[in-house]
Design an enzyme around this catalytic site. Structure first.
Site: not given
Ligand code: DHB
Length: 398
Positions: A74, A203, A292, A296, A384
């Site tokens: 990505h 997001y 989440p 990370k 990121y």
């Molecule tokens: C996913 C989980 C995340 O916390 C994130 O920031 C991006 C993707 C996932 O499970 O696809």
């Protein structure tokens, strides 16, 4: 009772423990990996899906791992707010990318690779104690899958056993000893059978709350929306789940399909007060937890392991103590950067319960400051896609 000798006793067969056993084996140091779970449990637990570029480069060196071949690169994410999407172009900003490759697939690859290499890997082995860690020969005691009590005598013990670590109290002096932060919200996660709704992750900050549109494959998608931590996973119908998600990504029509898995992820930040005591150290979720947002968690575990593997190689292989003595301080620098990034992404994107109109407008001002500034977008892209992996404290300075 069986009594066995190993150089490094690794508690936990998650990404951190398995990768550590690989790096140690490459340095000629044998280890045992103990996990209370079965192989099937480990390989089927649903976790996050984003790998930093450095994580993928490291996995590439392990025969049979498929992050680069089966995973998807990505080159950006979209931040959506106030009805508009803003793309963060990773290669354009920092010359790096991330890969979407779910953690359980990483685990499936690593378990196969370690078993093929002859790694001593014990599933269903429940560790009950870590003893004499301040001596030359710490011991790990527990009960094997068949009920037989066991003891391992080791040169070093590593707690890679997750957020409910049984090794942690040995290092910190108490079960929870660390810095904690709880958040007043959680994520409701779903897996569904549907085609992707977008090419890249979205997001989305919306007045109703945050949503994340992620993916798994051409036919399976992963999506999350902000919810109350006490939400009952079974309470909402599929139609209500789709309405909730859809309302939070205005501008995109989500491709809907049967929802076959639901979960609620609690948000916590945690950093243990100590990461090492004598001949015991903590890595991964045993040492820290991040919320989440920004994915990370696993990447940070891998970064700990790279440092610890080098330090153990230097100590157990060459008798040099500089790196092991610096392990905690060096690891903590990245841990706190990742804590900050995860907290920042979380606070910038979620609707805090009870937020005032001032709070809401300020948040939109923050999001605009990021997306309208080259420096802002670059900071996000840098964090990121992942800061370079360090192998020593001097690398941190250079
Ligand atoms: C996913 C989980 C995340 O916390 C994130 O920031 C991006 C993707 C996932 O499970 O696809």
């Amino acid at each position: 009772m069986t009594v066995e000798r190993t150089r490094v006793a690794i508690v936990g067969a998650g990404p951190a423990g398995l990768l550590l056993s690989h790096l140690l084996a490459e340095a000629g140091i044998d280890s045992v990996v103990l996990d209370t779970r079965s192989r099937t449990d480990i390989e089927s637990t649903i976790r996050a899906g984003i790998l930093e570029q450095g994580t993928v480069e490291l996995l590439d060196q392990i025969p049979g791992t498929r992050a680069r071949t089966v995973g998807h690169r990505h080159d950006g994410i979209e931040l959506r707010f106030a009805g508009e999407g803003h793309r963060i172009d990773f290669p354009g900003l920092v010359g790096r990318s991330v890969w979407l490759y779910p953690q359980h697939e990483v685990l499936t690859d690593l378990i196969a690779a370690r078993l093929a290499a002859g790694q001593d890997l014990r599933f269903g082995a429940t560790v009950t104690g870590v003893l004499e860690t301040e001596t030359e020969l710490p011991r790990v005691t527990g009960v094997a899958a068949d009920g037989t009590p066991f003891e391992f005598i080791a040169d070093f013990v590593v707690g890679a056993d997750g957020s409910r670590s049984v090794v942690r109290p040995t290092v910190t002096g108490s079960p929870s000893g660390g810095h904690f932060r709880e958040y007043p919200f959680a994520w409701f996660g779903i897996l569904c059978e549907a085609p992707p709704s977008a090419d890249e992750l979205i997001y989305s900050n919306s007045p109703e709350g945050f949503a994340l549109i992620s993916q798994r494959s051409e036919t399976v998608q992963r999506m999350y929306f902000q919810c109350d931590p006490d939400t009952d996973v079974a309470a909402m119908s599929e139609a209500q789940l789709w309405d909730t998600l859809q309302a939070r990504v205005p501008g995109t029509t989500l491709a809907e399909g049967p929802i076959f898995q639901r979960d609620v992820l609690r948000f916590r930040s945690f950093v243990a007060h100590e990461l090492r005591r004598g001949r015991t150290a903590l890595v991964g979720d045993a040492a820290h937890t991040v919320p989440p947002t920004g994915a990370k968690g696993m990447n940070l575990a891998i970064a700990d392991v790279v440092l610890l593997a080098r330090a153990l190689e230097d100590w157990l292989g060459r008798g040099r103590t500089e790196l092991i003595d610096a392990y905690a301080d060096t690891a903590l620098q990245r841990i706190w950067k990742a804590q900050h990034f995860s907290w920042w992404m979380t606070s910038m994107l979620h609707a805090a319960p009870g937020a005032s109109e001032f709070d809401r407008q300020r948040q939109l001002g923050e999001l605009r400051s990021v997306v309208e500034s080259d420096a802002g977008r670059r900071y996000l892209a840098e964090a990121y896609t992942g800061w370079p992996l360090q192998t020593s404290p001097t690398a941190a300075l250079g």
